[in-house]
Motif scaffolding. Sequence first.
Motif, PDB file in Angstrom:
ATOM      1  N   ALA A 270       0.895  -1.076  -0.071  1.00  0.00           N
ATOM      2  CA  ALA A 270      -0.061   0.032  -0.053  1.00  0.00           C
ATOM      3  C   ALA A 270       0.916   1.331  -0.115  1.00  0.00           C
ATOM      4  O   ALA A 270       0.481   2.238  -0.677  1.00  0.00           O
ATOM      5  N   ASP A 271       1.978   1.261   0.670  1.00  0.00           N
ATOM      6  CA  ASP A 271       2.839   2.433   0.893  1.00  0.00           C
ATOM      7  C   ASP A 271       3.461   2.631  -0.708  1.00  0.00           C
ATOM      8  O   ASP A 271       3.756   3.742  -0.991  1.00  0.00           O
ATOM      9  N   ALA A 272       4.051   1.529  -1.105  1.00  0.00           N
ATOM     10  CA  ALA A 272       4.648   1.702  -2.327  1.00  0.00           C
ATOM     11  C   ALA A 272       3.657   2.101  -3.548  1.00  0.00           C
ATOM     12  O   ALA A 272       3.985   2.911  -4.176  1.00  0.00           O
ATOM     13  N   LYS A 273       2.406   1.780  -3.371  1.00  0.00           N
ATOM     14  CA  LYS A 273       1.379   2.311  -4.247  1.00  0.00           C
ATOM     15  C   LYS A 273       1.260   3.880  -4.016  1.00  0.00           C
ATOM     16  O   LYS A 273       1.119   4.599  -5.160  1.00  0.00           O
ATOM     17  N   ALA A 274       1.024   4.142  -2.857  1.00  0.00           N
ATOM     18  CA  ALA A 274       0.784   5.653  -2.522  1.00  0.00           C
ATOM     19  C   ALA A 274       2.041   6.366  -2.888  1.00  0.00           C
ATOM     20  O   ALA A 274       1.646   7.437  -3.743  1.00  0.00           O
ATOM     21  N   LYS A 275       3.335   5.886  -2.828  1.00  0.00           N
ATOM     22  CA  LYS A 275       4.387   6.575  -3.281  1.00  0.00           C
ATOM     23  C   LYS A 275       4.548   6.727  -4.648  1.00  0.00           C
ATOM     24  O   LYS A 275       5.007   7.551  -5.455  1.00  0.00           O
ATOM     25  N   ALA A 276       4.187   5.636  -5.472  1.00  0.00           N
ATOM     26  CA  ALA A 276       4.072   5.553  -6.938  1.00  0.00           C
ATOM     27  C   ALA A 276       3.355   6.489  -7.463  1.00  0.00           C
ATOM     28  O   ALA A 276       3.631   7.148  -8.518  1.00  0.00           O
ATOM     29  N   LYS A 277       1.984   6.466  -6.875  1.00  0.00           N
ATOM     30  CA  LYS A 277       0.924   7.293  -7.354  1.00  0.00           C
ATOM     31  C   LYS A 277       1.274   8.658  -7.299  1.00  0.00           C
ATOM     32  O   LYS A 277       1.042   9.670  -8.165  1.00  0.00           O
ATOM     33  N   ALA A 278       2.107   9.237  -6.028  1.00  0.00           N
ATOM     34  CA  ALA A 278       2.352  10.552  -5.790  1.00  0.00           C
ATOM     35  C   ALA A 278       3.583  11.055  -7.046  1.00  0.00           C
ATOM     36  O   ALA A 278       3.465  12.002  -7.547  1.00  0.00           O
ATOM     37  N   GLU A 279       4.176   9.972  -7.191  1.00  0.00           N
ATOM     38  CA  GLU A 279       5.347  10.298  -8.385  1.00  0.00           C
ATOM     39  C   GLU A 279       4.979  10.468  -9.714  1.00  0.00           C
ATOM     40  O   GLU A 279       4.980  11.224 -10.532  1.00  0.00           O
ATOM     41  N   ILE A 280       3.759   9.628 -10.094  1.00  0.00           N
ATOM     42  CA  ILE A 280       3.064   9.954 -11.153  1.00  0.00           C
ATOM     43  C   ILE A 280       2.466  11.164 -11.171  1.00  0.00           C
ATOM     44  O   ILE A 280       2.529  11.767 -12.178  1.00  0.00           O
ATOM     45  N   ASP A 281       1.731  11.611 -10.252  1.00  0.00           N
ATOM     46  CA  ASP A 281       1.189  12.901 -10.049  1.00  0.00           C
ATOM     47  C   ASP A 281       1.908  14.005 -10.218  1.00  0.00           C
ATOM     48  O   ASP A 281       1.784  14.988 -10.815  1.00  0.00           O
ATOM     49  N   GLN A 282       3.437  13.929  -9.557  1.00  0.00           N
ATOM     50  CA  GLN A 282       4.317  14.997  -9.782  1.00  0.00           C
ATOM     51  C   GLN A 282       4.842  14.961 -11.344  1.00  0.00           C
ATOM     52  O   GLN A 282       5.050  16.102 -11.815  1.00  0.00           O
ATOM     53  N   ALA A 283       5.080  13.898 -11.875  1.00  0.00           N
ATOM     54  CA  ALA A 283       5.462  13.839 -13.155  1.00  0.00           C
ATOM     55  C   ALA A 283       4.349  14.452 -14.298  1.00  0.00           C
ATOM     56  O   ALA A 283       4.799  15.375 -15.137  1.00  0.00           O
ATOM     57  N   ALA A 284       3.037  14.205 -13.811  1.00  0.00           N
ATOM     58  CA  ALA A 284       2.083  14.670 -14.840  1.00  0.00           C
ATOM     59  C   ALA A 284       1.783  16.249 -14.416  1.00  0.00           C
ATOM     60  O   ALA A 284       1.792  17.089 -15.206  1.00  0.00           O
ATOM     61  N   ALA A 285       1.954  16.795 -13.193  1.00  0.00           N
ATOM     62  CA  ALA A 285       2.316  18.141 -12.872  1.00  0.00           C
ATOM     63  C   ALA A 285       3.293  18.907 -13.573  1.00  0.00           C
ATOM     64  O   ALA A 285       3.189  19.995 -14.141  1.00  0.00           O
ATOM     65  N   ASP A 286       4.654  18.370 -13.478  1.00  0.00           N
ATOM     66  CA  ASP A 286       5.648  18.768 -14.148  1.00  0.00           C
ATOM     67  C   ASP A 286       5.409  18.929 -15.825  1.00  0.00           C
ATOM     68  O   ASP A 286       5.794  20.091 -16.342  1.00  0.00           O
ATOM     69  N   LYS A 287       4.813  18.024 -16.048  1.00  0.00           N
ATOM     70  CA  LYS A 287       4.556  18.068 -17.672  1.00  0.00           C
ATOM     71  C   LYS A 287       3.585  18.933 -18.011  1.00  0.00           C
ATOM     72  O   LYS A 287       3.807  19.686 -19.141  1.00  0.00           O
ATOM     73  N   ILE A 288       2.489  19.056 -17.208  1.00  0.00           N
ATOM     74  CA  ILE A 288       1.508  19.980 -17.645  1.00  0.00           C
ATOM     75  C   ILE A 288       1.970  21.497 -17.862  1.00  0.00           C
ATOM     76  O   ILE A 288       1.643  22.201 -18.366  1.00  0.00           O
ATOM     77  N   LYS A 289       2.861  21.558 -16.572  1.00  0.00           N
ATOM     78  CA  LYS A 289       3.669  22.861 -16.521  1.00  0.00           C
ATOM     79  C   LYS A 289       4.430  23.307 -17.715  1.00  0.00           C
ATOM     80  O   LYS A 289       4.499  24.293 -18.181  1.00  0.00           O
ATOM     81  N   GLU A 290       5.203  22.397 -18.191  1.00  0.00           N
ATOM     82  CA  GLU A 290       6.211  22.168 -19.384  1.00  0.00           C
ATOM     83  C   GLU A 290       5.225  22.672 -20.600  1.00  0.00           C
ATOM     84  O   GLU A 290       5.605  23.540 -21.121  1.00  0.00           O
ATOM     85  N   ILE A 291       3.913  22.038 -20.500  1.00  0.00           N
ATOM     86  CA  ILE A 291       3.118  22.414 -21.681  1.00  0.00           C
ATOM     87  C   ILE A 291       2.616  23.882 -21.759  1.00  0.00           C
ATOM     88  O   ILE A 291       2.428  24.518 -22.707  1.00  0.00           O
TER      89      ILE A 291
END
Length: 650
Positions: A270-291
């Motif tokens: 569960a911790d690994a999933k929460a951490k992974a989803k947070a990293e995915i969210d951050q990657a998406a936020a960074d990409k959206i800002k770049e766009i």
Amino acid sequence: KVDAIDKINKVTPKTEAEELADAKAKAKAEIDQAAKDRTAAIEGMNNVSQEAKDEAKAKVEEERAAGNKAVDEATTVENVETEKTTAIDKINKVTPETGEKDLAEAKEEAKEEIDKAAEDKIKEIEGNTDASDKEKEDAISKVEEEQEKGKTAVDNAGTEEEVTKEKEEAIENIENVTPETGEKDLAEAKEDAKKEIDKAAEDKIAEIEANPDASDKEKEDAISKVEEEQTAGNKAVEDATTIAEVGTAKDTAITEINKVTPKTEAEELADAKAKAKAEIDQAAADKIKEIEDRTDISEKSKEDAISKVEEEQEKGKTAVDNAGTEEEVTKEKEEAIDNINKVTPGVETPEEVTYKVNYDGNGARGTAPFDSNKYNDGDNVIVLGRNSLEKSDYTFKGWSTSKYATRGEYQLGDAFTIRENTTLYAIWEKDSSGGDFGFTGGWTSSKPSIETTQVSTIPSTTKQAYIKGYEDGTFRPKENMTRAEVAAIFTRLKTNGAEPNVTSNLAYSDVNSTDWYAKYVGYVTENNLMKGYEDGTFRPEEKITRAEFVTAIARYNSLTSADNSFADANGHWAEGYIGAVTTKSWIKGYPDETFKPDNNISREEVVVIINRMENIDVEKSSSNVVNPFKDVDESLWSYKDIIAATSSKN
């Protein structure tokens, strides 16, 4: 009359010496008068300070004295006259300074002295062996600050007296700067802090080891976490540059150490999933800002790209939620982040024309394959198999763009370039002896009822490796598995690595007895684990599909047919096999709830599935094993499965 006569009688010739003496006396009198007149003129001048007047009058007196001295030293009357004229000219040229020129010069001289004082102080600081680099930097910054402050004050001064005052004050402030050498105290603080962190870690590990409710695995994981926080804390302390920072780093480390508690596998996942989803969210936020920061694309292009990012973000998080192990979580996370980072806004163009490929059974019963892809003009289309299509007393010969063709233009796996919407018709050839045998000894072409086949195994006390790498030292985890490689795997599993005993002759036109895989193909065929195709081939080098692979698993385990839960596998020839194997959770579908039966399967996916099927403890089987593969890194999600699959264990 008497007086005149008396004066006349007194006239007598003068000597040259007397003439020279008279000339000197007269010349000095004229010089003195010129000096007196110039002094009076200077005193009467307006807009000149008294200090400037006094300096000018002193200069007049200096020129007067010099002129008189030169006259006294003259040896001829002519020289006397010359020296007198020169002296009076110099006297008359004396003019008081207004003060502006002197003030500007005073400021420049003062700033030069300040710069020199700063330069000397900086050299002194740099040569200080008791100060750290950080302390030297701080002291030099202070010197430069006092240097600039002093020069500014000099520039703002209104008189030479103020210039002198500001200069002296600046130089004094510069000379008073000394590095704050607290290095010894800082070093002691660091040592004390690290001791406290180590003690906290030691106490926490003892607490974890004494926990009766945690398994050995859960304890090991928790202790590893404690040691990780201990190492991170000690590094933060070492990197601190002040005693205050040391204290903060120490307190943070001890807090994190004390938070550690043994977690169940479910909690770790569960911790690994929460951490992974947070990293995915951050990657998406960074990409959206770049766009959003792009200035070379339209708002429409930005919106479309951001929608794609959000789509990949949600798809990735769903895949993470569906992952069954931490390795799978890592794999799905990395794939999602990679897909997010690949999103690139396109320049708006007119809507692209796309084409579809339809498959027509051409009078056959069953379900034709379905191609959901949309193709752009010029794309390559990979031809699908016939799925569950059957036609009594006819043999399937392939596909053609003509409904009335007598032979197939395309076979499974062939490619063609699409230029328009295309319909491929199944081509059937009438059997001379009747009967529909579909795949001759091959994969079942209708929903199967799987037979139970007894295959003798060779007992052994050692579990043998069931897959190998390549001669160049690689494993090639991402490469798709071939049918020959799968035949070798199932043979080794059944014989536990022993040489297979094949009693019948090979009947495949594309398998020679000298081929490395011949004995494996013969074994899986003889034991009904895998079969060939209707054209008499086995196609050993062809990439195996997911449907074919699960069929081999089902036959290996003597599974019975089960209901399939995947919409894209309904009506597929391997539907029952897919249902049987996925029920065991050895292989799973995709986050979009599809199975994609006709997709290929990679070598790393195969070993993960086989390890689950064989219930192999990958942790134990991969421990203390030297990694022989140069393309398999420990960070790879399938690392332990690959090592376990390629190692022999008691």
